[in-house]
Design a protein around this motif. Structure first.
Motif, PDB file in Angstrom:
ATOM      1  N   ASN A  71      41.548  38.356  51.881  1.00  0.00           N
ATOM      2  CA  ASN A  71      42.555  38.853  52.814  1.00  0.00           C
ATOM      3  C   ASN A  71      43.270  37.678  53.460  1.00  0.00           C
ATOM      4  O   ASN A  71      42.634  36.764  53.956  1.00  0.00           O
ATOM      5  N   GLN A  72      44.586  37.714  53.436  1.00  0.00           N
ATOM      6  CA  GLN A  72      45.366  36.674  54.081  1.00  0.00           C
ATOM      7  C   GLN A  72      46.094  37.213  55.306  1.00  0.00           C
ATOM      8  O   GLN A  72      46.382  36.483  56.237  1.00  0.00           O
ATOM      9  N   ASP A 100      40.102  54.085  56.847  1.00  0.00           N
ATOM     10  CA  ASP A 100      39.221  53.405  57.797  1.00  0.00           C
ATOM     11  C   ASP A 100      38.329  52.313  57.202  1.00  0.00           C
ATOM     12  O   ASP A 100      37.122  52.300  57.425  1.00  0.00           O
ATOM     13  N   PRO A 101      38.912  51.342  56.476  1.00  0.00           N
ATOM     14  CA  PRO A 101      38.089  50.222  56.016  1.00  0.00           C
ATOM     15  C   PRO A 101      37.649  49.321  57.181  1.00  0.00           C
ATOM     16  O   PRO A 101      36.714  48.552  57.038  1.00  0.00           O
ATOM     17  N   SER A 102      38.319  49.438  58.320  1.00  0.00           N
ATOM     18  CA  SER A 102      37.958  48.706  59.542  1.00  0.00           C
ATOM     19  C   SER A 102      37.477  49.715  60.576  1.00  0.00           C
ATOM     20  O   SER A 102      37.833  50.893  60.510  1.00  0.00           O
ATOM     21  N   PRO A 103      36.707  49.261  61.573  1.00  0.00           N
ATOM     22  CA  PRO A 103      36.261  50.189  62.619  1.00  0.00           C
ATOM     23  C   PRO A 103      37.442  50.801  63.376  1.00  0.00           C
ATOM     24  O   PRO A 103      38.483  50.170  63.537  1.00  0.00           O
ATOM     25  N   VAL A 104      37.252  52.019  63.830  1.00  0.00           N
ATOM     26  CA  VAL A 104      38.261  52.704  64.639  1.00  0.00           C
ATOM     27  C   VAL A 104      38.289  52.048  66.020  1.00  0.00           C
ATOM     28  O   VAL A 104      37.241  51.738  66.592  1.00  0.00           O
ATOM     29  N   GLY A 112      43.414  53.373  67.394  1.00  0.00           N
ATOM     30  CA  GLY A 112      43.840  52.769  66.144  1.00  0.00           C
ATOM     31  C   GLY A 112      42.874  53.046  65.005  1.00  0.00           C
ATOM     32  O   GLY A 112      41.664  53.076  65.184  1.00  0.00           O
ATOM     33  N   ARG A 113      43.455  53.257  63.854  1.00  0.00           N
ATOM     34  CA  ARG A 113      42.694  53.425  62.621  1.00  0.00           C
ATOM     35  C   ARG A 113      43.338  52.543  61.562  1.00  0.00           C
ATOM     36  O   ARG A 113      44.341  51.881  61.823  1.00  0.00           O
ATOM     37  N   SER A 114      42.795  52.562  60.353  1.00  0.00           N
ATOM     38  CA  SER A 114      43.333  51.704  59.308  1.00  0.00           C
ATOM     39  C   SER A 114      43.267  52.391  57.958  1.00  0.00           C
ATOM     40  O   SER A 114      42.565  53.379  57.785  1.00  0.00           O
ATOM     41  N   PHE A 115      44.012  51.824  57.019  1.00  0.00           N
ATOM     42  CA  PHE A 115      43.908  52.264  55.632  1.00  0.00           C
ATOM     43  C   PHE A 115      44.169  51.080  54.721  1.00  0.00           C
ATOM     44  O   PHE A 115      44.725  50.067  55.136  1.00  0.00           O
ATOM     45  N   GLU A 116      43.726  51.235  53.490  1.00  0.00           N
ATOM     46  CA  GLU A 116      43.944  50.230  52.464  1.00  0.00           C
ATOM     47  C   GLU A 116      44.745  50.890  51.352  1.00  0.00           C
ATOM     48  O   GLU A 116      44.447  52.003  50.940  1.00  0.00           O
ATOM     49  N   MET A 122      45.586  45.843  53.524  1.00  0.00           N
ATOM     50  CA  MET A 122      45.095  46.603  54.677  1.00  0.00           C
ATOM     51  C   MET A 122      46.175  46.777  55.739  1.00  0.00           C
ATOM     52  O   MET A 122      46.898  45.832  56.063  1.00  0.00           O
ATOM     53  N   TRP A 123      46.244  47.995  56.250  1.00  0.00           N
ATOM     54  CA  TRP A 123      47.207  48.356  57.290  1.00  0.00           C
ATOM     55  C   TRP A 123      46.465  48.990  58.460  1.00  0.00           C
ATOM     56  O   TRP A 123      45.604  49.838  58.269  1.00  0.00           O
ATOM     57  N   GLY A 124      46.836  48.613  59.664  1.00  0.00           N
ATOM     58  CA  GLY A 124      46.382  49.303  60.860  1.00  0.00           C
ATOM     59  C   GLY A 124      47.478  50.245  61.311  1.00  0.00           C
ATOM     60  O   GLY A 124      48.660  50.012  61.052  1.00  0.00           O
TER      61      GLY A 124
END
Length: 142
Positions: A71-72, A100-104, A112-116, A122-124
């Motif tokens: 990840n950059q 949600d690859p990252s914690p909520v 905030g949530r995330s997706f890949e 990765m996007w928040g």
């Protein structure tokens, strides 16, 4: 005129990536799209240029990182409400992304949530109530 941002992302399957970003709310601008790139518009100031790896290599001599294993950068979009955060992440999952690859992140003033995406970028997605932000939020120490 407000400053604009153009995020350029290398993708392995341009049609799949274009469909994915349309599913999460971007629209394809055909004026700046062809069989090597799709210009995805999130707003009047936010654009994501999806490019084939061959096209991306025209812009940099550096190797293209595999976003699924390294990840950059992390990207983040704002949302109008907690519900919109959930809706965007739900649409990303339904379109083949990872939810949600990252914690909520959940605070009184922020959610905030995330997706890949299918290529691993990765996007928040965050909702923020600026009027409710304390002078030094607890998250600032995290």
């Amino acid at each position: 005129m407000p400053r604009m941002i153009f995020v350029n992302l290398p993708v392995t399957d341009l049609k799949r990536a274009t469909a994915f970003y349309e599913a999460v709310g971007a629209t394809r601008n055909p004026q700046f799209s062809d069989d090597t790139a799709s210009c995805m518009v999130f707003s009047e100031t936010i654009y994501v240029m999806l490019t084939t790896h061959d096209k991306f290599r025209h812009f940099t001599p550096k190797p293209i990182a595999d976003a699924k294993t390294s990840n950059q950068a992390l990207f983040c979009l704002s949302a109008e409400s907690r519900k919109e955060v959930d809706d965007i992440v739900g649409r990303a999952k339904a379109a083949g992304g990872v939810a949600d690859p990252s914690p909520v992140d959940e605070y009184d003033f922020m959610y905030g949530r995330s997706f890949e995406d299918p290529d691993g970028h990765m996007w928040g997605v965050n909702w923020l109530d600026m009027a409710a932000v304390p002078p030094k939020p607890a998250m600032a120490n995290a």
